[in-house]
Scaffold this active site. Structure first.
Site, PDB file in Angstrom:
ATOM      1  N   PRO A   1      17.983  -3.577   6.679  1.00 39.64           N
ATOM      2  CA  PRO A   1      17.206  -5.150   6.434  1.00 39.64           C
ATOM      3  C   PRO A   1      15.784  -4.888   6.236  1.00 39.64           C
ATOM      4  O   PRO A   1      15.316  -4.295   5.499  1.00 39.64           O
ATOM      5  CB  PRO A   1      17.385  -5.022   7.633  1.00 39.64           C
ATOM      6  CG  PRO A   1      16.973  -4.269   9.044  1.00 39.64           C
ATOM      7  CD  PRO A   1      17.075  -3.022   7.987  1.00 39.64           C
ATOM      8  N   GLU A   2      15.803  -6.187   5.698  1.00 38.11           N
ATOM      9  CA  GLU A   2      14.396  -6.883   4.790  1.00 38.11           C
ATOM     10  C   GLU A   2      12.681  -6.837   5.772  1.00 38.11           C
ATOM     11  O   GLU A   2      12.622  -5.623   5.137  1.00 38.11           O
ATOM     12  CB  GLU A   2      14.582  -8.281   4.341  1.00 38.11           C
ATOM     13  CG  GLU A   2      13.183  -8.403   3.870  1.00 38.11           C
ATOM     14  CD  GLU A   2      13.247  -8.035   2.236  1.00 38.11           C
ATOM     15  OE1 GLU A   2      13.995  -7.215   1.926  1.00 38.11           O
ATOM     16  OE2 GLU A   2      11.884  -8.077   1.656  1.00 38.11           O
ATOM     17  N   ALA A   3      13.266  -6.388   6.858  1.00 38.42           N
ATOM     18  CA  ALA A   3      11.882  -6.086   8.015  1.00 38.42           C
ATOM     19  C   ALA A   3      12.556  -5.836   9.711  1.00 38.42           C
ATOM     20  O   ALA A   3      13.886  -6.451   8.937  1.00 38.42           O
ATOM     21  CB  ALA A   3      11.319  -7.392   8.173  1.00 38.42           C
TER      22      ALA A   3
END
Ligand code: DMJ
EC number: 3.2.1.113
Length: 653
Positions: free
Chosen positions: A521-523
């Site tokens: 995921p992005e973060a």
């Protein structure tokens, strides 16, 4: 009198109606009574603008009106500013709350439609705020002072522009040095050969579809089968072509390289009346062109790189010399992202120009580019650093830090990368860069790096002394960086930094492994009972980012531990299973979903970075040896500037 004429010279155009600040000295020519009439006009303008701004606020932004007023009526100090809930960002690695949605949309990440309206209104509001602030500051000066400032600045800008243009007119001949290691051996192991061939096939799929559906445009929408344009590049076209050039060369896709070169010759045009992101244009276009030149020796790439470098120089016309984030390539007028702490420039943006600008000076024979980035370093070195850390925001007018936010991910990341690489690219002669890098890493270790209860090492974000236990996908590049710098670490720490690199690689691999699609995921977070998992819906997307594979590449090269090839192959399988579509490769909106959630964007960095790093992982080390080549933050290749060569040059003189 045009409103633009009221703006101080260093101000930026605040949208169409407020533009023209640079040329707007006319209204200030008079002195005495005439100038007081001018002052009255300022007051009227102030009252009128406040009225308009408050109307906007009342209608659209009631909940935010306190922020608006504080920006207009009070001088904000970093301590007084409310913390911005910034998110690790796309491309620029620089993104914050207000602008986040807009930029994620540009890179193809999910965004809600109302955000577009909200963003443009936020921009209008910001423009009003800025105009009011600047008008107020100007009013506090004596008319003679204003007039003198204007004349001085006009002269300086004119001189700078003349000097900048001269660089391009006098491009001297250079001897092309045949590059080292641009063609590697075929790997001896048949299964590795096969994997390498598969990655080349992926490049063909990405390239052919771009060519078929979006040729000459910036990026491809692989499901809609049409072009995708991001405002990060203004009206400059062909981001995918320029970003892909060196990957095509390294993979020996000769016909494709030639067609890309012809496109550059015939169509790549920087004479556009549009605002671009200085950082993005530098890392993708300047970096891509420099890299293509160093690999192929084709003059057109050197010429275009220097031409673009010259176009970016006006971004440095600020009181401190810290460049603006955004620049209109035609007018040369710059400004900063409206959301960035009190009009600040972003560390990861102005700190990620160094490598390319040093090479621009090298190839143009003109020191102006190097001077600009060395000045950035001087400004940074003269500033007090909180706990030895570099905040993400720096105001180009005051030369002071903005909010005390520190991140090795979005907004900060490639600044640290470029310190290390400046040291390496100088053939280990730039001792200042080395010191800055190791000092920064020491502070990062002390204040940001933590271990989770189940033993995962992660790099948190620091906000005025408080830690947010979140790590961005972007931050995952740091594993490779720590390992790459390990050899030159202070005595006794080489093994430690290799180990730190391995631990970050492991954590980032876990963030992939804990999703359904096996891409991260992005973060991801380390709080509320979770480890290496995204908990917020707006952090679950994956936009074909390369940072995790980038770290695998460095770890593989530096340790030859087979697990890095294994993990890289897992990423290839995940990309093939979940991102490959008929029309190319697409990002995903949610990596935890079992069904497809395409975002319909094939990012140019997928070809520049992801496929190049994968190809290198399954190649022998003689292809692009790390002791000769530095990868810019977009994986474009810049040769180490050999110290022997410099010594020879000095002797010749
Ligand atoms: C790329 O443009 C570069 O790697 C940049 O440094 C960060 N963002 C993207 C990839 O995620």
């Amino acid at each position: 009198m045009p409103v633009g004429g009221l703006l101080p010279l260093f101000s930026s155009p605040a949208g169409g109606g407020l533009g023209g600040g640079l040329g707007g000295g006319g209204g200030r020519k008079g002195s005495g009574p005439a100038a007081f009439r001018l002052a009255e006009k300022f007051v009227l303008l102030l009252v009128f603008s406040a009225f308009v701004t408050l109307c906007f606020g009342a209608i659209f932004f009631l909940p935010d009106s306190s922020k608006l007023l504080s920006g207009v009526l009070f001088h904000s100090s970093p301590d007084l500013q409310p913390p911005a809930d910034h998110k690790s960002g796309p491309g620029a690695r620089a993104e914050d709350a207000a602008d986040g949605r807009a930029r994620r949309r540009e890179e193809g990440a999910p965004g809600d439609p109302a955000a577009a309206v909200e963003d443009s209104l936020a921009r209008i509001r910001e423009n009003h705020e800025r105009a009011l602030r600047e008008a107020k500051e100007t009013l506090q000066k004596l008319p003679e002072e204003i007039q003198r400032d204007i004349l001085l600045e006009k002269e300086k800008v004119a001189q700078d522009q003349q000097r900048d243009k001269a660089v391009f007119r006098r491009l001297p001949p250079v001897d092309f040095v045949p590059p080292i290691g641009t063609v590697g051996r075929e790997p001896a192991d048949a299964s590795i050969r096969e994997k390498r061939a598969k990655i080349k096939e992926m490049m063909k799929h990405a390239w052919n579809n771009y060519k078929r559906y979006a040729w000459g445009l910036n990026e491809l929408k692989p499901l809609s089968k049409e072009g995708h344009s991001s405002s990060l590049f203004g009206n400059i076209k062909g981001a995918t072509i320029v970003d892909a050039l060196d990957t095509l060369f390294v993979m020996e896709m000769k016909d494709e390289f030639e067609e890309a070169k012809s496109w550059v010759e015939e169509n790549l045009d920087f004479n556009v009346n549009a605002e671009v992101s200085v950082f993005e244009v530098n890392i993708r276009f300047v970096g891509g062109l420099l890299s293509a030149y160093y690999l192929s020796g084709e003059e057109i790439f050197r010429k275009k790189a220097v031409e673009l470098g010259v176009k970016l120089l006006p971004a440095f016309h600020t009181p401190s010399g810290i460049p603006w984030a955004l620049l209109n390539l035609k007018s040369g007028i710059g400004r900063n992202w409206p959301w960035a702490s009190g009009g600040s420039s972003i560390l990861a943006e102005f700190g990620t120009l160094h490598l390319e600008f040093i090479h621009l000076s090298h190839l143009s024979g003109n020191p102006v580019f190097a001077e600009k980035v060395m000045n950035i370093r001087t400004v940074l070195n003269n500033l007090e650093k909180p706990q030895g850390l570099y905040p993400n925001y720096l105001n180009p007018s005051s030369g002071q830090w903005g909010q005390y936010h520190v991140s090795v991910g979005g907004l900060g990341d490639s600044f640290y990368e470029y310190l290390l690489k400046a040291w390496l690219m100088s053939d280990r002669t730039d001792l200042e860069a080395k010191k800055m890098y190791f000092d920064a890493v020491k502070a990062i270790e002390t204040h940001l790096i933590r271990k989770s209860s189940r033993g995962l090492t992660y790099i948190a974000e620091w906000k005025g002394g408080l830690l947010e236990h979140k790590m961005g996908h972007l931050t995952c590049f740091a594993g490779g960086m720590f390992a790459l710098g390990a050899d030159d670490a202070p005595t006794g720490l080489t093994q430690h930094y290799l180990q730190l690199g391995a631990e970050i690689a492991h954590t980032c691999h876990e963030s992939y492994n804990r999703t359904f699609v096996k891409l991260g995921p992005e973060a991801f977070r380390f709080d509320g009972g979770v480890e290496a998992i995204a908990t917020r819906q707006n952090e679950k997307y994956y936009i074909l980012r390369p940072e995790v594979v980038e770290t695998y590449m460095y770890m593989w090269r530096l340790t030859h531990d087979p697990k890095y090839r294994k993990w890289a192959w897992e990423a290839v399988e995940a990309l093939e299973n979940h991102c490959r579509v008929n029309g190319g490769y697409s990002g995903l909106r949610d990596v935890y979903l079992r069904h497809d959630s395409y975002d319909d964007v094939q990012q140019s960095f997928f070809l520049a970075e992801m496929l190049k790093y994968l190809y290198l992982i399954f190649s022998d080390d003689d292809l692009l040896p790390l002791e000769h080549w530095i990868f810019n933050t977009e994986a474009h290749l810049l040769p180490v500037l050999s110290k022997n060569k410099k010594e020879d040059e000095v002797k010749e003189k």
